[in-house]
Design an enzyme around this catalytic site. Structure first.
Site, short mmCIF file in Angstrom:
data_model
loop_
_atom_site.label_atom_id
_atom_site.label_comp_id
_atom_site.label_asym_id
_atom_site.label_seq_id
_atom_site.Cartn_x
_atom_site.Cartn_y
_atom_site.Cartn_z
N GLU A 1 -39.90 12.10 -23.04
CA GLU A 1 -40.48 11.83 -23.35
C GLU A 1 -41.69 10.91 -23.36
O GLU A 1 -41.40 9.82 -22.74
CB GLU A 1 -40.49 10.53 -24.53
CG GLU A 1 -41.33 9.68 -26.07
CD GLU A 1 -41.17 9.05 -26.78
OE1 GLU A 1 -39.59 9.16 -27.06
OE2 GLU A 1 -41.25 8.74 -27.48
N ASP B 1 -37.09 7.12 -25.78
CA ASP B 1 -37.48 6.14 -26.35
C ASP B 1 -36.77 5.06 -27.80
O ASP B 1 -36.03 6.15 -28.50
CB ASP B 1 -38.59 5.65 -26.43
CG ASP B 1 -39.84 5.47 -25.74
OD1 ASP B 1 -39.14 5.41 -24.63
OD2 ASP B 1 -40.97 5.52 -25.73
N ASP C 1 -36.82 3.54 -29.90
CA ASP C 1 -37.48 3.10 -31.15
C ASP C 1 -37.80 4.38 -32.16
O ASP C 1 -37.18 5.57 -32.25
CB ASP C 1 -39.16 2.83 -30.93
CG ASP C 1 -39.67 3.69 -29.64
OD1 ASP C 1 -39.38 4.65 -30.56
OD2 ASP C 1 -41.02 3.59 -29.42
N ASP D 1 -40.91 5.84 -33.00
CA ASP D 1 -40.82 7.94 -32.98
C ASP D 1 -39.49 8.38 -31.89
O ASP D 1 -40.05 9.63 -32.04
CB ASP D 1 -42.59 6.94 -31.69
CG ASP D 1 -43.60 7.11 -32.55
OD1 ASP D 1 -43.51 7.14 -33.44
OD2 ASP D 1 -44.20 6.42 -32.16
#
Ligand code: 28G
Length: 649
Positions: free
Chosen positions: A441, A514, A516, A518
């Site tokens: 990503e 990541d 997180d 997203d």
């Protein structure tokens, strides 16, 4: 006379022990594996017998209990296994069933066929052979009988009467403890695994109450499943996170006779269909309660019928004009959920995983029953009929338009899947079995990954744009998404019908996002794409998820990484002195060396391998994650570990 009987008995006793010994020597031949799935398979072998008895009309409830020490108990309320002497073996029927391999088939009881059956349908004696002990209680004729077997099926005495019961109280109870010397990997039963299958059996066998309880821990856990209109309730359950476009479910049910191995047999066919506002088809089929994942003749018959009947309707209603070509199955399957369940006395399974029904007579029977009854449904439900035919017409238009567009681009030579994408930093080795590709990503993490990789066998594909949600997007639009095109080209296998595993360019495809919200969204979008377009990659375990650390802990000169909060605590309690703790929010916060050491280097990293033990459950999970409904998604995220398991070492 008496002597004769004894000698006959001991003779067959020797055979018996040889039979069960064979099971212990090669358990894989009978139950597939001796790992977790094999262990759970034991339960279903016993439960299947109870279901057969209930489906024959005896006993409406079956109880499955996990007792202390992983002992399994199954209770039915049927007639109780006959307690007399079996004419062919000279032993009691109970002992025959539990000590003779394939007792059911071999001693061809005649009358009333066994329709259920485990994946391998091997019978209760196999469970006995693989158990430390197995006990049977039979309540019949107002009496209670008991027999115990030990150490892999050796009778610890014969069947004997141990008490009396109410004359109306009948049934069979079985308890067993899996043999730890056979099931070395694990003897722990997984409640959730037993629960999913128990629920499925309740859906597939309407009117039978199945209960499941876990007495290993306090408080005990308990579930019960009873469905009065099984398949309709099953399809509602599967469609829980979808948006149906018509209310009435198409429900087909019938039976017909066919000659099977020279004998006239009855084959029962049932199915349900409901369309939703999405594009993905979800067709599930079963034969004798077994999920036929690779399809087969029952699915072929169903498809033939569905497309034939919708074509007839569309012609009649002028939805298809005189010059239009007929719809194809691809057109009528968009947004369709369907469940087919047939019962066959002598199923033949084929295919790589024996998950494909082969009996040819089934094609004609399912096609006839589905054809006639779907047609009747369309006549009796004009509102649904119009919705369904118009959905097929839309799919048909989109398919033809996409085909024309493809032909044009091909002529211009644009959409060429053979040139590798420019942004792929490929590895130098051409030996796919050693190669891995990281899908990363963001450009900055992509840059670090390129620097930190071992160029020889690690390739990096940075993602820039958005990944399309294939669950919601029109399938004909999916390939206009640049990121998807890039991934397909890099992997090399092609998709759907053209999928060819021999062209796979990397043994491991590793999603690195990541830690997180997203990141997890992108990960789910990618998994959804792989699941829907390259399913064999998932099934065969080629898809992985990288596990970047959440924390970096520094203490003087030592640096350690923690991948979860428990590890952080462990490090905290171990290291003495002043600690500096950094919480990583994204891959971009690590330099290339850190990224390599913690997440990419096989010597240090942990990868999660994406598994697909239960395709139907996986479908539901993807629907939930990708659909519009928010509540179920929240619930899922609370116990996320379900779909992604299996540590790669
Ligand atoms: C609780 C766990 C597993 C079972 C029965 C009932 C009968 C039976 C089972 O017969 C051999 C075949 C047909 C006679 C059948 C009882 C007919 C009359 C049965 C179970 C001999 C097996 N009365 N319940 N087997 N039959 N439950 N539960 O295994 O001709 S196995």
């Amino acid at each position: 006379m008496e002597e004769n009987k004894v000698s006959h008995y001991s003779e067959s006793d020797i055979q018996v022990l040889e039979g069960l010994e064979a099971v212990r020597k090669r358990p894989g031949m009978y139950i597939g594996t001796t790992s977790k799935p094999g262990l759970h398979h034991l339960v279903w072998e016993i439960v299947d017998n109870a279901i057969d008895e209930a489906m024959a009309g005896f006993g409406k409830e079956i109880n499955i209990n996990i007792l202390k020490d992983n002992v399994i108990e199954v209770i039915d309320h049927g007639r109780g296994i006959p307690t007399g002497i079996h004419p062919k073996t000279g032993m009691s029927t109970v002992e025959t069933i539990y000590t003779i391999l394939h007792a059911g088939g071999k001693f061809g009881e005649g009358g009333g066929y066994k329709v259920s059956g485990g994946l391998h349908g091997v019978g209760a004696s196999v469970v006995n052979a693989l158990s430390e002990f197995l006990e049977v209680w039979v309540k019949r004729d107002g009496k209670l009988f008991y027999q115990k077997f030990v150490n892999g099926g050796h009778p610890d005495g014969h069947l004997k009467e141990i008490g009396t019961v109410d004359i109306n109280d009948t049934g069979t109870t079985v308890r067993f403890k899996a043999d730890a010397t056979i099931f070395e990997e694990t003897q722990e039963f997984d409640y959730d695994v037993l629960k999913e299958r128990t629920r499925q059996l309740a859906f597939l066998n309407e009117g039978i109450k199945l209960t499941l309880a876990d007495y290993r821990t306090e408080p005990n856990i308990h579930d019960e499943f009873l469905y009065e209109v099984g398949l309709e309730e099953y399809i509602k359950f599967i469609n829980e996170n979808k948006t149906p476009i018509h209310e009435h479910i198409i429900h087909v049910k019938g039976e017909d006779k066919a000659e099977v191995r020279g004998k006239e047999e009855t084959i029962a066919v049932e199915g349900v269909i409901q369309y939703n506002d999405g594009y993905m088809p979800n067709l599930y089929s079963f034969c004798n309660n077994i999920n036929t994942r690779e399809g087969g003749t029952h699915e072929e018959g169903f498809r033939l019928a569905l497309v034939r009947v919708i074509n007839n309707y569309a012609r009649e209603k002028k939805i298809l004009k005189d010059n239009d070509e007929n719809f194809q199955y691809d057109d009528v399957k968009e947004g369709m959920t369907a469940i087919i369940s047939i019962k066959h006395p002598d199923p033949q399974y084929e295919g790589q995983t024996k998950g494909k029904l082969g009996n040819s007579e089934v094609r004609r029977i399912t096609s006839a029953i589905f054809g006639e009854q779907i047609q009747r449904f369309l006549m009796e439900n004009p509102v649904e009929a119009k919705i369904i035919a118009e959905k097929a017409a839309l799919a048909n238009k989109a398919r033809l338009a996409a085909k024309r567009a493809r032909e044009q681009t091909r002529r211009k030579g644009v959409l060429d899947f053979s040139t590798l994408p420019g942004k792929l930093a490929d590895c130098s080795s051409k030996d796919a079995s050693l190669c891995e590709m990281f899908i990363v990503e963001g450009d900055s993490a992509g840059g670090s990954a390129k620097q930190g990789r071992v160029r020889e066998y690690q390739a990096i594909l940075p993602l820039r744009g958005k990944i399309i949600n294939v669950e919601k997007a029109n399938p004909h639009r999916v390939f206009e998404n640049a990121e998807i095109g890039t991934i397909i080209t890099a992997i090399g296998t092609g998709i759907h019908e053209e999928f060819d595993i021999s062209k796979l360019r990397y043994n491991k495809i590793i999603i690195m996002t990541d830690a997180d919200v997203d990141g997890s969204h992108i990960r789910i979008l990618l998994l959804t794409f792989f699941y829907r377009y390259m399913q064999p990659l998932v099934e065969q375990g080629h898809i992985y998820i990288a596990q970047p650390p959440l924390y970096k802990v520094e203490c003087g000169k030592t640096v350690e990484y923690a991948y979860n909060d428990a590890q952080l605590e462990e490090i905290r309690s171990r290291l003495t002195g002043k600690l500096s703790i950094q919480r990583y929010k994204g891959l971009g916060e690590m330099d290339y060396q850190q990224l390599s050491e913690t997440t990419m280097d096989p010597a240090y990293r942990t990868l999660l391998r994406v598994t697909m033990d239960d395709a139907i459950e996986a479908d539901r999970i993807f629907d939930m994650l990708m659909g519009e409904k928010v509540e179920p998604r929240k619930q899922y995220i609370l116990d996320n570990a379900k779909f992604v398991t299996n540590l790669d070492i």
